[in-house]
Design a protein around this motif. Structure first.
Motif, PDB file in Angstrom:
ATOM      1  N   TYR A 292     -41.825 -10.794 -11.633  1.00 32.76           N
ATOM      2  CA  TYR A 292     -42.404 -10.879 -12.978  1.00 32.76           C
ATOM      3  C   TYR A 292     -43.091  -9.577 -13.387  1.00 32.76           C
ATOM      4  O   TYR A 292     -42.981  -9.142 -14.535  1.00 32.76           O
ATOM      5  CB  TYR A 292     -43.403 -12.039 -13.059  1.00 32.76           C
ATOM      6  N   ARG A 293     -43.811  -8.964 -12.478  1.00 31.29           N
ATOM      7  CA  ARG A 293     -44.528  -7.736 -12.823  1.00 31.29           C
ATOM      8  C   ARG A 293     -43.559  -6.619 -13.203  1.00 31.29           C
ATOM      9  O   ARG A 293     -43.781  -5.890 -14.180  1.00 31.29           O
ATOM     10  CB  ARG A 293     -45.424  -7.301 -11.665  1.00 31.29           C
ATOM     11  N   ASP A 294     -42.485  -6.475 -12.450  1.00 26.45           N
ATOM     12  CA  ASP A 294     -41.487  -5.446 -12.777  1.00 26.45           C
ATOM     13  C   ASP A 294     -40.851  -5.738 -14.125  1.00 26.45           C
ATOM     14  O   ASP A 294     -40.606  -4.816 -14.924  1.00 26.45           O
ATOM     15  CB  ASP A 294     -40.412  -5.388 -11.688  1.00 26.45           C
ATOM     16  N   MET A 295     -40.572  -7.002 -14.376  1.00 31.72           N
ATOM     17  CA  MET A 295     -39.971  -7.382 -15.651  1.00 31.72           C
ATOM     18  C   MET A 295     -40.889  -7.048 -16.821  1.00 31.72           C
ATOM     19  O   MET A 295     -40.461  -6.506 -17.840  1.00 31.72           O
ATOM     20  CB  MET A 295     -39.623  -8.865 -15.627  1.00 31.72           C
ATOM     21  N   ILE A 296     -42.170  -7.354 -16.671  1.00 28.65           N
ATOM     22  CA  ILE A 296     -43.138  -7.056 -17.725  1.00 28.65           C
ATOM     23  C   ILE A 296     -43.245  -5.553 -17.950  1.00 28.65           C
ATOM     24  O   ILE A 296     -43.302  -5.073 -19.096  1.00 28.65           O
ATOM     25  CB  ILE A 296     -44.497  -7.678 -17.361  1.00 28.65           C
ATOM     26  N   GLN A 297     -43.251  -4.791 -16.875  1.00 28.39           N
ATOM     27  CA  GLN A 297     -43.315  -3.331 -17.006  1.00 28.39           C
ATOM     28  C   GLN A 297     -42.082  -2.794 -17.733  1.00 28.39           C
ATOM     29  O   GLN A 297     -42.190  -1.870 -18.564  1.00 28.39           O
ATOM     30  CB  GLN A 297     -43.455  -2.692 -15.632  1.00 28.39           C
ATOM     31  N   ASN A 298     -40.915  -3.365 -17.449  1.00 24.85           N
ATOM     32  CA  ASN A 298     -39.696  -2.932 -18.136  1.00 24.85           C
ATOM     33  C   ASN A 298     -39.785  -3.161 -19.640  1.00 24.85           C
ATOM     34  O   ASN A 298     -39.349  -2.332 -20.445  1.00 24.85           O
ATOM     35  CB  ASN A 298     -38.480  -3.680 -17.581  1.00 24.85           C
ATOM     36  N   LEU A 299     -40.335  -4.304 -20.038  1.00 29.85           N
ATOM     37  CA  LEU A 299     -40.488  -4.605 -21.452  1.00 29.85           C
ATOM     38  C   LEU A 299     -41.529  -3.705 -22.099  1.00 29.85           C
ATOM     39  O   LEU A 299     -41.322  -3.176 -23.208  1.00 29.85           O
ATOM     40  CB  LEU A 299     -40.871  -6.075 -21.638  1.00 29.85           C
ATOM     41  N   ASN A 300     -42.638  -3.510 -21.413  1.00 30.71           N
ATOM     42  CA  ASN A 300     -43.720  -2.700 -21.978  1.00 30.71           C
ATOM     43  C   ASN A 300     -43.300  -1.248 -22.199  1.00 30.71           C
ATOM     44  O   ASN A 300     -43.618  -0.645 -23.230  1.00 30.71           O
ATOM     45  CB  ASN A 300     -44.952  -2.745 -21.065  1.00 30.71           C
ATOM     46  N   LYS A 301     -42.598  -0.669 -21.235  1.00 30.16           N
ATOM     47  CA  LYS A 301     -42.269   0.752 -21.370  1.00 30.16           C
ATOM     48  C   LYS A 301     -41.219   0.991 -22.454  1.00 30.16           C
ATOM     49  O   LYS A 301     -41.079   2.127 -22.931  1.00 30.16           O
ATOM     50  CB  LYS A 301     -41.819   1.328 -20.029  1.00 30.16           C
ATOM     51  N   ARG A 302     -40.530  -0.071 -22.877  1.00 28.00           N
ATOM     52  CA  ARG A 302     -39.580   0.048 -23.991  1.00 28.00           C
ATOM     53  C   ARG A 302     -40.187  -0.440 -25.310  1.00 28.00           C
ATOM     54  O   ARG A 302     -39.494  -0.484 -26.316  1.00 28.00           O
ATOM     55  CB  ARG A 302     -38.306  -0.738 -23.672  1.00 28.00           C
ATOM     56  N   ASN A 303     -41.455  -0.816 -25.259  1.00 27.20           N
ATOM     57  CA  ASN A 303     -42.162  -1.306 -26.442  1.00 27.20           C
ATOM     58  C   ASN A 303     -41.427  -2.477 -27.081  1.00 27.20           C
ATOM     59  O   ASN A 303     -41.219  -2.531 -28.299  1.00 27.20           O
ATOM     60  CB  ASN A 303     -42.372  -0.196 -27.471  1.00 27.20           C
ATOM     61  N   ILE A 304     -41.031  -3.444 -26.237  1.00 29.85           N
ATOM     62  CA  ILE A 304     -40.382  -4.672 -26.704  1.00 29.85           C
ATOM     63  C   ILE A 304     -41.426  -5.786 -26.721  1.00 29.85           C
ATOM     64  O   ILE A 304     -42.081  -6.053 -25.710  1.00 29.85           O
ATOM     65  CB  ILE A 304     -39.211  -5.063 -25.780  1.00 29.85           C
ATOM     66  N   SER A 305     -41.590  -6.422 -27.863  1.00 30.63           N
ATOM     67  CA  SER A 305     -42.491  -7.560 -27.974  1.00 30.63           C
ATOM     68  C   SER A 305     -41.900  -8.738 -27.194  1.00 30.63           C
ATOM     69  O   SER A 305     -40.681  -8.936 -27.183  1.00 30.63           O
ATOM     70  CB  SER A 305     -42.673  -7.929 -29.453  1.00 30.63           C
ATOM     71  N   TYR A 306     -42.771  -9.535 -26.564  1.00 36.36           N
ATOM     72  CA  TYR A 306     -42.254 -10.660 -25.776  1.00 36.36           C
ATOM     73  C   TYR A 306     -43.273 -11.786 -25.721  1.00 36.36           C
ATOM     74  O   TYR A 306     -44.472 -11.607 -25.942  1.00 36.36           O
ATOM     75  CB  TYR A 306     -41.874 -10.216 -24.362  1.00 36.36           C
ATOM     76  N   SER A 307     -42.778 -12.975 -25.426  1.00 40.97           N
ATOM     77  CA  SER A 307     -43.616 -14.156 -25.210  1.00 40.97           C
ATOM     78  C   SER A 307     -42.997 -14.987 -24.107  1.00 40.97           C
ATOM     79  O   SER A 307     -41.791 -14.928 -23.872  1.00 40.97           O
ATOM     80  CB  SER A 307     -43.753 -14.970 -26.504  1.00 40.97           C
ATOM     81  N   PHE A 308     -43.842 -15.759 -23.422  1.00 36.09           N
ATOM     82  CA  PHE A 308     -43.393 -16.566 -22.297  1.00 36.09           C
ATOM     83  C   PHE A 308     -43.623 -18.054 -22.593  1.00 36.09           C
ATOM     84  O   PHE A 308     -44.632 -18.423 -23.194  1.00 36.09           O
ATOM     85  CB  PHE A 308     -44.155 -16.200 -21.022  1.00 36.09           C
ATOM     86  N   ASN A 309     -42.698 -18.889 -22.137  1.00 37.89           N
ATOM     87  CA  ASN A 309     -42.865 -20.342 -22.188  1.00 37.89           C
ATOM     88  C   ASN A 309     -43.321 -20.849 -20.824  1.00 37.89           C
ATOM     89  O   ASN A 309     -42.792 -20.433 -19.790  1.00 37.89           O
ATOM     90  CB  ASN A 309     -41.543 -21.039 -22.537  1.00 37.89           C
ATOM     91  N   PHE A 310     -44.281 -21.776 -20.845  1.00 39.44           N
ATOM     92  CA  PHE A 310     -44.730 -22.425 -19.617  1.00 39.44           C
ATOM     93  C   PHE A 310     -44.633 -23.934 -19.772  1.00 39.44           C
ATOM     94  O   PHE A 310     -44.897 -24.475 -20.841  1.00 39.44           O
ATOM     95  CB  PHE A 310     -46.182 -22.038 -19.290  1.00 39.44           C
ATOM     96  N   VAL A 311     -44.245 -24.598 -18.691  1.00 37.79           N
ATOM     97  CA  VAL A 311     -44.217 -26.057 -18.632  1.00 37.79           C
ATOM     98  C   VAL A 311     -45.182 -26.494 -17.545  1.00 37.79           C
ATOM     99  O   VAL A 311     -45.011 -26.146 -16.371  1.00 37.79           O
ATOM    100  CB  VAL A 311     -42.799 -26.585 -18.345  1.00 37.79           C
ATOM    101  N   ILE A 312     -46.207 -27.233 -17.942  1.00 39.59           N
ATOM    102  CA  ILE A 312     -47.266 -27.643 -17.022  1.00 39.59           C
ATOM    103  C   ILE A 312     -47.166 -29.150 -16.785  1.00 39.59           C
ATOM    104  O   ILE A 312     -46.962 -29.919 -17.721  1.00 39.59           O
ATOM    105  CB  ILE A 312     -48.660 -27.312 -17.594  1.00 39.59           C
ATOM    106  N   GLY A 313     -47.305 -29.560 -15.531  1.00 45.23           N
ATOM    107  CA  GLY A 313     -47.278 -30.988 -15.211  1.00 45.23           C
ATOM    108  C   GLY A 313     -46.237 -31.366 -14.189  1.00 45.23           C
ATOM    109  O   GLY A 313     -45.969 -32.552 -13.975  1.00 45.23           O
ATOM    110  N   ALA A 314     -45.630 -30.368 -13.541  1.00 48.40           N
ATOM    111  CA  ALA A 314     -44.685 -30.663 -12.457  1.00 48.40           C
ATOM    112  C   ALA A 314     -45.429 -31.320 -11.295  1.00 48.40           C
ATOM    113  O   ALA A 314     -46.659 -31.224 -11.180  1.00 48.40           O
ATOM    114  CB  ALA A 314     -43.998 -29.379 -11.990  1.00 48.40           C
ATOM    115  N   ASP A 315     -44.691 -31.975 -10.433  1.00 45.51           N
ATOM    116  CA  ASP A 315     -45.318 -32.694  -9.323  1.00 45.51           C
ATOM    117  C   ASP A 315     -46.042 -31.764  -8.358  1.00 45.51           C
ATOM    118  O   ASP A 315     -46.886 -32.216  -7.568  1.00 45.51           O
ATOM    119  CB  ASP A 315     -44.265 -33.507  -8.568  1.00 45.51           C
ATOM    120  N   THR A 316     -45.729 -30.491  -8.388  1.00 43.96           N
ATOM    121  CA  THR A 316     -46.411 -29.528  -7.522  1.00 43.96           C
ATOM    122  C   THR A 316     -47.645 -28.926  -8.175  1.00 43.96           C
ATOM    123  O   THR A 316     -48.394 -28.196  -7.516  1.00 43.96           O
ATOM    124  CB  THR A 316     -45.439 -28.394  -7.137  1.00 43.96           C
TER     125      THR A 316
END
Length: 441
Positions: A292-316
């Motif tokens: 994830y950190r490498d992916m975020i750095q790749n987006l940031n250095k290209r100045n690409i706006s981004y958002s993440f989806n999270f799903v909360i409530g899995a059995d873990t």
């Protein structure tokens, strides 16, 4: 000449407030209504109406009224259907809700479209005009993605949209992945991932006349080679575009370079969880937390706006999931995120297990109402604790101090403006407790 009214149903404000949730202007020029209009046979007088903007024209005569809805807008669709049927119109219903709620929807209309609308919808209109409309029309084969008719953008009232008007463009249907909790793939018949010819997508972009494009697909990059061919063909168009695609393509620097050159402005990614164990239970092992950190750095250095989806409530998930997720987001200065309670949607393996184990809460109302709600008993917290935790995440993440800590101010690029727009819209979501959704179409 028969008259056709096509309506996109709004949602109710809440379970107790049965008034449509109205907005002044939409951010996205949706494709559903203009595409249905394009499917209509020649010789129909067609009008489009967005129920989220204003009340439908009940006093105007229409031979057929077609209403498209999702589960969250189904009850509102039924209300409108009853009013138009009382005025003598034949009412056709369709949309995602029809796949797993066929009998329910059929009871509220003269004809129900189940599955993809190509071939079915025009046949329904012809049958309605001839007085032979059947109760249910079902498509059990995948529609061809070649030669789709061009949406009737000429019928859209552009005054209902923000000034920069991002147009929704059909690029693909289905998804190559089979996440445990997601019903998207099954809604269209579980035909896998299908994309359109690049040349036809480009012509649709040209025809809409917009310079901001949103690709309506749960997964933009299903076939990487064909997707990159489309991106090459988009470069001369000089548009800004947004889409949803897998985090693994955020690690592909050649793909990101080409995407940026073709005008990528914003990407939404289904991160879902920062726990690899949780991702495994979701059948989302294509995501790798340690990248994830490498992916975020790749987006940031290209100045690409981004958002993440999270799903909360899995059995873990334990109560620690809320703070751990927020800490990660704040540390990485992620511009925007969407926090969703896991819902055991019909048609998914998650639903089958939850049903068998007796863990579904209020199945009748599942996904019917806007807001943060829990429909499956969590393993390591109560339903109330899960809902409260997700609401707290929203409010903390979108608090003004935290937003200012993540985003550049004043904004200096299109990506900066995109980040601010998403954050400000989601601040409103967090404050009003309305449904947390990435798109409006």
């Amino acid at each position: 000449m028969p008259k056709l009214l096509i309506i996109q149903a709004a949602t109710y404000r809440s379970e107790t407030d049965r008034r449509p949730m109205r907005i002044k202007k939409r951010r996205l020029v949706g494709v559903i209504m203009p595409y249905l209009a394009a499917l209509a046979p020649q010789g129909w007088d067609i009008k489009l109406h967005d129920d989220a903007i204003s009340e439908p024209p009940y006093d105007e005569h229409f031979d057929v009224v077609a209403i498209t809805c999702r589960t969250v807008s189904a009850y509102r669709a039924y209300e409108m259907a009853e009013k138009f049927r009382a005025r003598g119109a034949k009412v056709i219903l369709g949309g995602p809700h029809a796949t797993f709620n066929t009998a329910e929807m059929a009871a509220h209309c003269d004809g129900l479209c189940v599955g993809e609308g190509e071939e079915i919808f025009p046949q329904m209109l012809e049958d309605a005009a001839a007085g032979r409309l059947k109760q249910i029309y079902r498509r059990d084969t995948p529609a061809s993605m070649v030669g789709l008719p061009r949406p009737r953008w000429d019928l859209v009232d552009m005054n209902n949209y923000v000034f920069y008007r991002p147009f929704v463009i059909q690029h693909s249907r289905g998804c190559p992945y089979t996440c445990d909790f997601c019903a998207e793939r099954r809604l269209l018949g579980d035909y896998g991932y299908r994309d359109r010819p690049a040349e036809e997508v480009v012509e649709d972009i040209k025809a809409c006349g917009g310079k901001h494009i949103f690709f309506a697909a749960s997964q933009f990059v299903g076939h990487k080679g064909r997707c990159m061919d489309l991106l090459e063909k988009m470069i001369p168009l000089k548009v800004n575009w947004s889409a949803l695609f897998s985090p693994r393509f955020g690690l592909d620097e050649n793909f990101l370079d080409l995407a940026k050159r073709s005008g990528l402005l914003h990407v939404n990614m289904g991160i879902e969880s920062i726990s690899q164990g949780t991702l495994t239970t979701m059948h989302k092992s294509v995501n790798h937390v340690d990248t994830y950190r490498d992916m975020i750095q790749n987006l940031n250095k290209r100045n690409i706006s981004y958002s993440f989806n999270f799903v909360i409530g899995a059995d873990t998930d334990t109560p620690d999931v809320f703070d751990e997720t927020l800490n990660f987001l704040m540390e990485m200065k992620v511009p925007a995120a969407y926090f969703n309670v896991m819902v055991p949607m019909r048609g998914t393996p998650l639903y089958d297990r939850a049903k068998q184990d007796g863990r579904i809460i209020d199945e009748e109302n599942m996904d019917r109402w806007a807001g943060v709600k829990c429909y499956m008993k969590p393993k390591h917290m109560t339903a109330e604790e899960l809902v409260a935790g997700v609401k707290r995440m929203q409010k903390r993440f979108y608090s003004l101090p935290n937003v200012l800590g993540r985003l550049r101010f004043p904004p200096r690029s299109y990506a900066d403006f995109a980040n601010w727009e998403v954050c400000l819209s989601q601040r409103a979501v967090a404050d009003s407790d309305i449904m947390n959704e990435f798109s409006e179409f």
